[in-house]
Design a protein around this motif. Structure first.
Motif, PDB file in Angstrom:
ATOM      1  N   ASN A  74       0.877  -1.159   0.000  1.00  0.00           N
ATOM      2  CA  ASN A  74       0.000   0.000   0.000  1.00  0.00           C
ATOM      3  C   ASN A  74       0.925   1.223   0.000  1.00  0.00           C
ATOM      4  OD1 ASN A  74      -1.746   2.088   0.489  1.00  0.00           O
ATOM      5  ND2 ASN A  74      -2.874   1.020   2.094  1.00  0.00           N
ATOM      6  N   VAL A  75       1.103   1.830  -1.140  1.00  0.00           N
ATOM      7  CA  VAL A  75       2.090   2.908  -1.302  1.00  0.00           C
ATOM      8  C   VAL A  75       1.788   4.082  -0.393  1.00  0.00           C
ATOM      9  CG1 VAL A  75       3.135   4.507  -2.938  1.00  0.00           C
ATOM     10  CG2 VAL A  75       2.581   2.188  -3.655  1.00  0.00           C
ATOM     11  N   TRP A  76       0.525   4.425  -0.205  1.00  0.00           N
ATOM     12  CA  TRP A  76       0.185   5.560   0.652  1.00  0.00           C
ATOM     13  C   TRP A  76       0.594   5.282   2.101  1.00  0.00           C
ATOM     14  CZ3 TRP A  76      -0.483   9.882  -1.686  1.00  0.00           C
ATOM     15  CH2 TRP A  76      -1.001   9.895  -2.967  1.00  0.00           C
ATOM     16  N   ASP A  77       0.432   4.055   2.544  1.00  0.00           N
ATOM     17  CA  ASP A  77       0.794   3.713   3.920  1.00  0.00           C
ATOM     18  C   ASP A  77       2.302   3.654   4.142  1.00  0.00           C
ATOM     19  OD1 ASP A  77      -1.756   3.687   4.846  1.00  0.00           O
ATOM     20  OD2 ASP A  77      -1.953   1.510   4.991  1.00  0.00           O
ATOM     21  N   VAL A  78       3.061   3.474   3.089  1.00  0.00           N
ATOM     22  CA  VAL A  78       4.522   3.489   3.228  1.00  0.00           C
ATOM     23  C   VAL A  78       4.986   4.858   3.719  1.00  0.00           C
ATOM     24  CG1 VAL A  78       6.709   3.361   1.976  1.00  0.00           C
ATOM     25  CG2 VAL A  78       4.937   1.677   1.526  1.00  0.00           C
ATOM     26  N   PHE A  79       4.337   5.914   3.249  1.00  0.00           N
ATOM     27  CA  PHE A  79       4.728   7.277   3.609  1.00  0.00           C
ATOM     28  C   PHE A  79       3.944   7.837   4.800  1.00  0.00           C
ATOM     29  CE2 PHE A  79       5.708   6.759  -0.888  1.00  0.00           C
ATOM     30  CZ  PHE A  79       7.069   7.015  -0.845  1.00  0.00           C
ATOM     31  N   ASP A  80       3.020   7.053   5.324  1.00  0.00           N
ATOM     32  CA  ASP A  80       2.213   7.478   6.456  1.00  0.00           C
ATOM     33  C   ASP A  80       2.750   6.828   7.729  1.00  0.00           C
ATOM     34  OD1 ASP A  80       0.273   8.381   8.176  1.00  0.00           O
ATOM     35  OD2 ASP A  80      -1.340   7.138   7.337  1.00  0.00           O
ATOM     36  N   VAL A  81       3.164   7.645   8.687  1.00  0.00           N
ATOM     37  CA  VAL A  81       3.720   7.136   9.941  1.00  0.00           C
ATOM     38  C   VAL A  81       2.693   6.303  10.689  1.00  0.00           C
ATOM     39  CG1 VAL A  81       4.689   7.820  12.159  1.00  0.00           C
ATOM     40  CG2 VAL A  81       5.320   9.063  10.112  1.00  0.00           C
ATOM     41  N   ASN A  82       1.437   6.657  10.577  1.00  0.00           N
ATOM     42  CA  ASN A  82       0.377   5.929  11.264  1.00  0.00           C
ATOM     43  C   ASN A  82      -0.266   4.863  10.380  1.00  0.00           C
ATOM     44  OD1 ASN A  82       0.686   7.558  13.583  1.00  0.00           O
ATOM     45  ND2 ASN A  82      -0.509   9.160  12.589  1.00  0.00           N
ATOM     46  N   GLY A  83       0.344   4.569   9.233  1.00  0.00           N
ATOM     47  CA  GLY A  83      -0.195   3.581   8.307  1.00  0.00           C
ATOM     48  C   GLY A  83       0.052   2.163   8.792  1.00  0.00           C
ATOM     49  N   GLN A  84      -0.290   1.203   7.961  1.00  0.00           N
ATOM     50  CA  GLN A  84      -0.195  -0.198   8.354  1.00  0.00           C
ATOM     51  C   GLN A  84       1.247  -0.667   8.563  1.00  0.00           C
ATOM     52  OE1 GLN A  84      -2.108  -1.915   4.878  1.00  0.00           O
ATOM     53  NE2 GLN A  84      -0.211  -2.884   4.276  1.00  0.00           N
ATOM     54  N   TYR A  85       2.224   0.042   8.011  1.00  0.00           N
ATOM     55  CA  TYR A  85       3.622  -0.371   8.172  1.00  0.00           C
ATOM     56  C   TYR A  85       4.275   0.259   9.389  1.00  0.00           C
ATOM     57  CZ  TYR A  85       2.658  -1.742   3.404  1.00  0.00           C
ATOM     58  OH  TYR A  85       2.087  -2.287   2.298  1.00  0.00           O
ATOM     59  N   GLY A  86       3.689   1.307   9.926  1.00  0.00           N
ATOM     60  CA  GLY A  86       4.206   1.934  11.121  1.00  0.00           C
ATOM     61  C   GLY A  86       5.430   2.809  10.853  1.00  0.00           C
ATOM     62  N   LYS A  87       5.994   3.299  11.946  1.00  0.00           N
ATOM     63  CA  LYS A  87       7.144   4.193  11.847  1.00  0.00           C
ATOM     64  C   LYS A  87       8.436   3.403  11.628  1.00  0.00           C
ATOM     65  CE  LYS A  87       8.796   8.361  14.098  1.00  0.00           C
ATOM     66  NZ  LYS A  87       8.608   9.256  15.226  1.00  0.00           N
ATOM     67  N   PHE A  88       8.629   2.345  12.405  1.00  0.00           N
ATOM     68  CA  PHE A  88       9.809   1.499  12.291  1.00  0.00           C
ATOM     69  C   PHE A  88       9.371   0.048  12.228  1.00  0.00           C
ATOM     70  CE2 PHE A  88      11.327   5.130  14.845  1.00  0.00           C
ATOM     71  CZ  PHE A  88      12.325   5.583  14.009  1.00  0.00           C
ATOM     72  N   ASN A  89      10.127  -0.737  11.506  1.00  0.00           N
ATOM     73  CA  ASN A  89       9.911  -2.180  11.503  1.00  0.00           C
ATOM     74  C   ASN A  89      11.006  -2.773  12.385  1.00  0.00           C
ATOM     75  OD1 ASN A  89       9.629  -4.900  11.042  1.00  0.00           O
ATOM     76  ND2 ASN A  89       9.439  -4.695   8.829  1.00  0.00           N
ATOM     77  N   TRP A  90      10.676  -2.951  13.658  1.00  0.00           N
ATOM     78  CA  TRP A  90      11.688  -3.402  14.615  1.00  0.00           C
ATOM     79  C   TRP A  90      12.179  -4.814  14.315  1.00  0.00           C
ATOM     80  CZ3 TRP A  90      14.283   0.008  17.025  1.00  0.00           C
ATOM     81  CH2 TRP A  90      13.698   1.224  17.348  1.00  0.00           C
ATOM     82  N   VAL A  91      11.343  -5.632  13.727  1.00  0.00           N
ATOM     83  CA  VAL A  91      11.781  -6.976  13.339  1.00  0.00           C
ATOM     84  C   VAL A  91      12.889  -6.862  12.297  1.00  0.00           C
ATOM     85  CG1 VAL A  91      11.072  -9.166  12.315  1.00  0.00           C
ATOM     86  CG2 VAL A  91       9.528  -7.974  13.865  1.00  0.00           C
ATOM     87  N   ALA A  92      12.719  -5.980  11.324  1.00  0.00           N
ATOM     88  CA  ALA A  92      13.738  -5.799  10.284  1.00  0.00           C
ATOM     89  C   ALA A  92      15.023  -5.198  10.854  1.00  0.00           C
ATOM     90  CB  ALA A  92      13.196  -4.914   9.165  1.00  0.00           C
ATOM     91  N   ILE A  93      14.892  -4.232  11.732  1.00  0.00           N
ATOM     92  CA  ILE A  93      16.080  -3.587  12.306  1.00  0.00           C
ATOM     93  C   ILE A  93      16.877  -4.580  13.130  1.00  0.00           C
ATOM     94  CG2 ILE A  93      16.838  -1.827  13.951  1.00  0.00           C
ATOM     95  CD1 ILE A  93      14.429  -0.123  12.955  1.00  0.00           C
ATOM     96  N   MET A  94      16.206  -5.328  13.995  1.00  0.00           N
ATOM     97  CA  MET A  94      16.909  -6.307  14.826  1.00  0.00           C
ATOM     98  C   MET A  94      17.495  -7.433  13.974  1.00  0.00           C
ATOM     99  SD  MET A  94      16.886  -4.875  17.651  1.00  0.00           S
ATOM    100  CE  MET A  94      17.781  -6.134  18.506  1.00  0.00           C
TER     101      MET A  94
END
Length: 162
Positions: A74-94
């Motif tokens: 969902n391209v719009w949610d990629v740029f939305d902090v409150n979207g389905q992807y969130g601000k950070f993907n902690w699983v990816a970072i860790m």
């Protein structure tokens, strides 16, 4: 204006005809072909060092795109902090940090040789760990997280309709 120049040197992996301006030929011959061997080895070490950082990062993004989301974002949610992807993907970072740390024993560079690489007579297989670790550390937790997120969205839609 343009001259066809034929490069047939043993150093070059491909030989063929190229349309090259005289100025570019001068720069190419003066810079690339005249570089001392130690500078090329330093550059090679730098590129190798970058690969230790890039392989886990690339693996995470490829796993996410092809295996988990199958190219559906969902391209719009990629740029939305409150979207389905969130601000950070902690699983990816860790996953990235742990994967990079797991690569260290397999590294073989001019500055550092890891214990596993030393035991394998200098074989550098850090890139394999950089691919395998994200697959295990990212694929399964994110698959569960995405499944829970989809179930939550379905529940929200069901509650709105009733």
């Amino acid at each position: 204006m343009y001259k066809y120049i034929r490069y047939e040197k043993e150093d070059l992996s491909t030989a063929g005809s190229y349309k090259v301006k005289r100025e570019y030929k001068t720069v190419f011959n003066g810079v690339v072909l005249k570089v001392p061997a130690n500078k090329l080895s330093n550059f090679e070490s730098f590129i190798l060092l970058l690969s230790y950082f890039m392989v886990p990062w690339t693996a995470i993004y490829l796993i996410d795109y092809y295996l988990l989301r199958r190219g559906e974002y969902n391209v719009w949610d990629v740029f939305d902090v409150n979207g389905q992807y969130g601000k950070f993907n902690w699983v990816a970072i860790m996953t990235y940090l742990i994967s990079f740390i797991l690569e260290i024993p397999f590294v073989n560079t001019t500055m550092y040789v890891g214990p596993v690489s030393k035991a394998l007579d200098g074989t550098d297989i850090a890139w394999i760990m950089g691919l395998v670790a994200p697959f295990v550390l990212y694929n399964y937790p994110m698959r569960k997280k995405i499944r829970l997120s989809v179930n939550h969205q379905i529940d929200d839609r069901w509650q709105k309709t009733t």
